[in-house]
Design an enzyme around this catalytic site. Structure first.
Site, PDB file in Angstrom:
ATOM      1  CB  SER A 526       8.814   2.771  -6.180  1.00 43.00           C
ATOM      2  OG  SER A 526       8.047   1.681  -6.521  1.00 43.00           O
ATOM      3  CG  HIS A 641       6.742   0.878  -1.862  1.00 37.07           C
ATOM      4  ND1 HIS A 641       7.958   0.231  -2.311  1.00 37.07           N
ATOM      5  CD2 HIS A 641       6.255   1.463  -2.886  1.00 37.07           C
ATOM      6  CE1 HIS A 641       8.125   0.612  -3.480  1.00 37.07           C
ATOM      7  NE2 HIS A 641       7.318   1.374  -4.048  1.00 37.07           N
TER       8      HIS A 641
END
Length: 668
Positions: A526, A641
């Site tokens: 991320s 994610h």
């Protein structure tokens, strides 16, 4: 032709704009072909199947701690194992749990539900009706995306009911009573922000059309998100409404479920927490005598009337977390990246320290402030890099996770590197210090006030530490380890300082003789993927391999992709000329060079990631390949994610990553 003939050569002629189409057939064919080749190459590594099997067993073990949340007389837990890879939502009694028993009442079997409904369901949690514990709003994601389907579940009959249901969206829900919700969701035009989160709150009565429900609170499209939370504390029932203006500033109101409300007139960068008759404040900049990052308290009514005589509770340590019991406030702070938990008696504010094991990271797992019997119950988890988790209830050990790798020869040290502007940057290094220079894996994040503290990872231990290798966890600026300024120093036009910190740590590791550049690998996901992709194009000579997971890389247009608009307070606005110039200097995609030798990179993402758009990973991998740089790519079709949706996928992806690192660093 590639300068690296052992590598798969992807289709370099694909138009980058086709990779923006998340589920487009051209993009998926391109991603699948490269992913399959990457995984196949790694699977030829000796020991791959054995490592994946061991990881899967560690993830599925029945001996791991079932963490619980109290809802009335029951303790609730979500559990995954080999027989339930998608997991089961279940509950047990306090007596059974404390006795170490394993008699659980299964409420929802997600695997069975997925088979029955032919849907790729991933569990995302439940909102149980406070005080009554008779109904729950379950959140189910397709493939692990942030967007969820919300469905009402009867906890008495243990069945879904034809009640409150929301289609797939990034929804926000809160119970008012059995027949009323406060809801923010995607109802089409003008119902979500530019970031894709709710822009309004509606009061929804059972049996009515949500689209016709009255809007009782609304923000602006430029807000990150708008929401409402109902507080059911007896005698202090209220609704807290919030407009998140950006990631770090917000407007907070207190009112009721009809939409009447009063602004809590604190600075927008101040965290405000109303509870009973009090208001807790944690400002990011000095306010009313409170230093930046301090914790203060005042009577809520007095504050709303204009009183600013705020009592300071903590001003000497960064605030990491606030938790509340029926009579106490628990404050988790950081002291040189080591956690402390202080307990304040509500009202008198007398302070005591919670007894914790030495050199461990402690976190409050759960409290039950509304429970009439267990209102003072506190569950705390403690662990460090080499000691598995221990779960405490009211200071007593109730569960201990098993040691899943040999840590007998390992220890942890803390060092400080000096960044380019003179700032001292701490990092932890764990390993066997008797064996000289060793392969070293460096993590890192450096953003969004996320504090990285020591913690146990069975997978990292068995795949990396057990072999005598070093693992380094740096505390880069951008995190929250040393208060708000540790973060604010490196936002927007100062973002480059994160890489200066990271570079300093890599250089310090080598200078101290722990490793060499050719034996160093860096890994981040991320915002940490932004870190490692940026490192790849800025100082590739300092390490031997880079793992770049679910990353941001296309920073000149990140604000137009998925939830990217919500992060402009962190990275800056590409439409602002001054901020764009700064971003352009460090944006990984904008700085890929064909004439500088890069170490090999592994770029990973998930097709179902609706937070960081897969195009970031896809286009960066493509750009590296076009530049003739050594790059491998892997895209999981599920996982959101997190990159993986169940234990099997976690074991698969983690094995891929560690075996890839071993291969690229030449580690046996």
């Amino acid at each position: 032709m590639s300068d690296h003939p052992e590598q798969f050569t992807p289709d370099l002629t694909i138009a980058p704009e086709l990779l923006d189409d998340i589920s487009g057939p051209e993009a998926l064919r391109w991603a699948t072909a490269w992913s399959d080749a990457t995984e196949e190459a790694v699977r030829t590594q000796p020991g791959t199947a054995e490592l994946e099997q061991r990881m899967r067993e560690a993830l599925d073990t029945q001996a791991k701690i079932p963490y619980v949340t109290r809802r009335g007389e029951h303790l609730y837990n979500f559990w995954r194992d080999r027989d339930h890879p998608r997991g089961v939502w279940r509950r047990t009694t306090t007596e059974e749990y404390l006795a170490g028993g394993e008699r659980w009442e299964v409420l929802v079997d997600v695997d069975k539900l997925a088979r029955t409904e032919d849907a790729d369901w991933v569990w995302k949690g439940a909102t149980v009706r406070p005080l009554h514990h008779d109904r729950a709003l379950l959140r189910l994601s397709r493939g692990g995306a942030d967007a969820v389907v919300v469905r009402e579940f009867d906890l008495t009959s243990r069945e879904f009911i034809d009640g409150f249901t929301l289609p797939e969206a990034k929804s926000d829900v809160s119970w008012v009573d059995l027949n009323t919700l406060l809801v923010g969701t995607d109802l089409g035009a003008n119902s979500v922000t530019d970031s894709g989160y709710p822009v309004e709150v509606r009061r929804w009565e059972r049996g009515t059309d949500l689209a016709s429900a009255p809007v009782i609170f609304r923000g602006e499209p430029s807000d990150v998100a708008v929401g409402a939370q109902v507080d059911h504390t007896p005698g202090f029932e209220r609704v807290t409404f919030t407009r998140a203006l950006d990631f770090y500033t917000s407007l907070t109101f207190v009112g009721d479920a009809t939409g009447r409300m009063t602004l809590i007139d604190a600075p927008t960068d101040c965290t405000v927490v109303p509870h009973k008759q009090w208001l807790f404040l944690v400002p990011r900049t000095p306010f009313a005598g409170l230093p930046a990052g301090a914790l203060g308290v005042i009577q809520l009514d007095a504050f709303l009337a204009g009183d600013r005589k705020i009592r300071t509770l903590i001003d000497d340590a960064p605030i990491n977390d606030l938790s509340i019991t029926s009579t106490h406030l628990l404050v988790t702070t950081l002291d040189n990246v080591v956690t402390r938990i202080s307990s304040f008696e509500l009202g008198t504010w007398s302070r005591s320290e919670v007894a914790l094991p030495d050199a461990a990271t402690a976190s409050v797992v759960a409290t039950s402030p509304l429970d009439p019997v267990h209102g003072e119950e506190v569950w705390i988890n403690v662990s460090n890099f080499t000691t598995p988790s221990t779960l405490l209830r009211d200071g007593q050990v109730v569960r201990q996770a098993p040691a899943q790798f040999d840590a007998s020869s390992l220890e942890t040290r803390q060092h400080w590197a000096t960044s380019a502007d003179g700032t001292k940057i701490p990092y932890f290094i764990t390993g066997d210090f008797t064996r000289g220079q060793r392969p070293t894996l460096v993590g890192g994040y450096g953003g969004f006030e996320v504090s990285l503290t020591p913690g146990y990872s069975a997978l990292r231990g068995m795949a990396w530490l057990e072999q005598g290798n070093f693992y380094v966890q740096p505390n880069l600026r951008g995190g929250g380890e040393f208060g708000p300024q540790w973060h604010s120093q490196v936002v927007k036009t100062n973002r480059h300082k994160v890489w200066e910190d990271h570079r300093a740590v890599l250089e310090d590791i080598v200078a101290r003789g722990y490793s060499t550049p050719s034996l160093l690998a860096i890994r981040g996901g991320s915002n940490g993927g932004l870190l490692t992709s940026g490192a790849l194009v800025q100082y590739p000579e300092l390490f031997g391999a880079a793992v770049i997971q679910v990353p941001l890389t296309d920073m000149l247009r990140y604000h137009t992709l998925s939830a990217g608009a919500s992060w402009m307070a962190e990275y800056g606005d590409p439409d602002n000329p001054e901020e764009r110039a700064a971003i352009e200097a460090w944006s990984p995609l904008a700085n890929v060079a064909p004439d500088v030798p890069y170490p090999p990179a592994l770029v990973t993402t998930s097709t179902r990631d609706d937070r960081v758009h897969p195009a970031h990973a896809r286009t960066f991998a493509l750009a590296l390949a076009k530049a003739g740089q050594p790059v491998d790519y892997f895209e999981n079709t599920a996982g959101g994610h997190a990159g993986a949706a169940d234990n099997q996928q976690v074991a698969r992806v983690e094995t891929l990553i560690y075996q890839w690192i071993n291969k690229k660093l030449g580690v046996r």
